[in-house]
Design a protein around this motif. Structure first.
Motif, mmCIF file in Angstrom:
data_model
loop_
_atom_site.group_PDB
_atom_site.id
_atom_site.type_symbol
_atom_site.label_atom_id
_atom_site.label_comp_id
_atom_site.label_asym_id
_atom_site.label_seq_id
_atom_site.Cartn_x
_atom_site.Cartn_y
_atom_site.Cartn_z
ATOM 1 N N CYS A 31 0.833 -1.214 0.000
ATOM 2 C CA CYS A 31 0.000 0.000 0.000
ATOM 3 C C CYS A 31 0.862 1.257 0.000
ATOM 4 O O CYS A 31 0.608 2.217 -0.749
ATOM 5 C CB CYS A 31 -0.932 -0.005 1.207
ATOM 6 N N PHE A 32 1.887 1.250 0.835
ATOM 7 C CA PHE A 32 2.786 2.403 0.907
ATOM 8 C C PHE A 32 3.499 2.639 -0.421
ATOM 9 O O PHE A 32 3.536 3.767 -0.936
ATOM 10 C CB PHE A 32 3.802 2.173 2.032
ATOM 11 N N VAL B 242 12.363 7.981 -5.205
ATOM 12 C CA VAL B 242 11.275 7.065 -4.885
ATOM 13 C C VAL B 242 11.755 5.619 -4.968
ATOM 14 O O VAL B 242 11.436 4.780 -4.112
ATOM 15 C CB VAL B 242 10.082 7.297 -5.833
ATOM 16 N N SER B 243 12.526 5.319 -6.003
ATOM 17 C CA SER B 243 13.020 3.956 -6.178
ATOM 18 C C SER B 243 13.963 3.551 -5.054
ATOM 19 O O SER B 243 13.935 2.404 -4.588
ATOM 20 C CB SER B 243 13.719 3.826 -7.534
ATOM 21 N N ILE B 244 14.783 4.474 -4.610
ATOM 22 C CA ILE B 244 15.702 4.168 -3.503
ATOM 23 C C ILE B 244 14.917 3.891 -2.222
ATOM 24 O O ILE B 244 15.211 2.943 -1.479
ATOM 25 C CB ILE B 244 16.690 5.331 -3.296
ATOM 26 N N ILE B 245 13.893 4.718 -1.970
ATOM 27 C CA ILE B 245 13.049 4.497 -0.792
ATOM 28 C C ILE B 245 12.394 3.121 -0.870
ATOM 29 O O ILE B 245 12.321 2.373 0.115
ATOM 30 C CB ILE B 245 11.975 5.594 -0.671
ATOM 31 N N VAL C 186 14.976 0.331 -0.068
ATOM 32 C CA VAL C 186 15.294 0.253 1.368
ATOM 33 C C VAL C 186 14.138 -0.378 2.140
ATOM 34 O O VAL C 186 14.330 -1.274 2.977
ATOM 35 C CB VAL C 186 15.622 1.653 1.925
ATOM 36 N N ALA C 187 12.910 0.080 1.848
ATOM 37 C CA ALA C 187 11.744 -0.463 2.549
ATOM 38 C C ALA C 187 11.574 -1.949 2.259
ATOM 39 O O ALA C 187 11.254 -2.744 3.155
ATOM 40 C CB ALA C 187 10.492 0.311 2.138
ATOM 41 N N VAL D 261 13.903 -4.123 1.444
ATOM 42 C CA VAL D 261 14.960 -4.895 2.105
ATOM 43 C C VAL D 261 14.570 -5.199 3.552
ATOM 44 O O VAL D 261 14.778 -6.323 4.049
ATOM 45 C CB VAL D 261 16.301 -4.131 2.052
ATOM 46 N N PHE D 262 13.971 -4.224 4.245
ATOM 47 C CA PHE D 262 13.516 -4.453 5.617
ATOM 48 C C PHE D 262 12.405 -5.513 5.646
ATOM 49 O O PHE D 262 12.383 -6.365 6.535
ATOM 50 C CB PHE D 262 13.018 -3.152 6.249
ATOM 51 N N LEU D 263 11.480 -5.436 4.676
ATOM 52 C CA LEU D 263 10.409 -6.424 4.615
ATOM 53 C C LEU D 263 10.974 -7.821 4.356
ATOM 54 O O LEU D 263 10.532 -8.800 4.970
ATOM 55 C CB LEU D 263 9.413 -6.053 3.519
ATOM 56 N N LEU D 264 11.952 -7.929 3.459
ATOM 57 C CA LEU D 264 12.565 -9.224 3.156
ATOM 58 C C LEU D 264 13.203 -9.838 4.405
ATOM 59 O O LEU D 264 13.067 -11.043 4.651
ATOM 60 C CB LEU D 264 13.616 -9.059 2.059
#
Length: 315
Positions: free
Chosen positions: A25-26, A124-127, A130-131, A133-136
């Motif tokens: 969603c984010f 936007v792509s960098i964000i 990063v997001a 990678v945390f989910l993974l």
């Protein structure tokens, strides 16, 4: 696996699926604004992939919850195949999206439109990377604890998102800073091909489960080796395995001496089940007891020569 153990795993898998939905969603909102601002086909492809991520995550959430539902009168082997059915639904959507993105990229070759706001699109792509990678990392922790096939598939899909977002960055840099205007639609096509490949892999895994494909040969051998350690076994045959969601099932015929009492033969079966439960805690085992030398004549699979007679001679 006991019902209490399954209940323990359900909240963890559901939590991972909910985290995937929230992340999708984010990223959908973030990439939607970025695609509108930059006009990038590659960003549009990434946006479409994120939209599918959201739908896939919702289906995964539903599939995990349904697959974890205990067996009932009408579904004696549980509901694990709900995950495979959900995966096939996702495959149809992913394939349709890949075709749409490829078509949009081809049109961009003939009618190129300049992209704008490369800095914003790259940010936007960098964000997103990063997001993701945390989910993974969070999903891998849950996978280690639960072994959920649905979350594992979701994890693999989000790994591809890292590559997709990286390709968007490269496309925008080449388009606006290097001056290669054809980079954007090319990367759009690459993304479409990547989606199509992911759809093929997902469909293969889902079909394997729905068709009750046997375990890999090395795992089958390990399982039989553990079963054969018990004293008193004279042979094993008609060994069959399958996987349903995050649950595994195994069944086989076990031969014992003909002069054993029912009680003694039952003790051997109980010992084999304990050994298997210790080595393969997530496998539900069904053992059929046979007197030594007994050969079933009503098994249609015997004619297909799929029973491991070789193992009967080893133990």
């Amino acid at each position: 696996m006991t019902q209490d153990e399954r209940r323990k795993f359900i909240p963890l898998a559901t939590r991972a699926a909910l985290a995937s939905v929230a992340m999708a969603c984010f990223l959908l909102l973030l990439k939607g604004f970025a695609a509108w601002s930059t006009g990038s086909v590659a960003m549009l492809g990434s946006l479409a992939d994120t939209a599918l991520d959201l739908l896939a995550s919702l289906v995964t959430l539903y599939g995990v919850r349904l697959a974890a539902t205990p067996a009932d009168h009408d579904h004696r082997f549980g509901h694990g195949k709900a995950e495979a059915l959900a995966a096939l639904f996702q495959v149809m959507l992913i394939t349709a999206s890949a075709v749409g993105i490829a078509w949009r990229a081809i049109l961009a070759f003939n009618h190129p439109a300049p992209t704008t706001g490369a800095d914003f699109g790259i940010g936007v792509s960098i964000i997103a990377i990063v997001a993701t990678v945390f989910l993974l990392a969070y999903q891998r922790k849950i996978i280690r604890q639960t072994g959920s096939v649905a979350i594992l598939a979701d994890n693999v899909h989000y790994q591809s998102d890292v590559l997709l977002n990286g390709s968007v960055i490269v496309a925008l840099v080449l388009d606006q800073y290097v001056g290669w205007s054809g980079a954007d639609p090319i990367f759009g096509i690459v993304i479409a091909l990547w989606l199509a490949w992911g759809a093929f892999q997902a469909s293969s895994n889902a079909i394997d489960q729905l068709m009750d494909k046997e375990w890999p040969e090395d795992l089958r051998t390990q399982f039989l080796d553990v079963a054969a350690r018990q004293t008193g076994i004279r042979g094993i045959h008609d060994f069959r395995t399958r996987r349903s969601g995050s649950h595994d099932f195994a069944q086989f015929h076990m031969e014992v001496a003909r002069d054993l009492t029912v009680a003694n033969a039952h003790d051997i079966v109980e010992a084999v089940e304990r050994n298997l439960r210790a080595a393969f805690p997530k496998v539900e085992v069904l053992i059929h007891l046979d007197p030594e030398g007994h050969v079933d004549t009503d098994n249609p699979l015997v004619e297909a020569d799929v029973t491991p007679h070789w193992f009967s001679k080893r133990v």
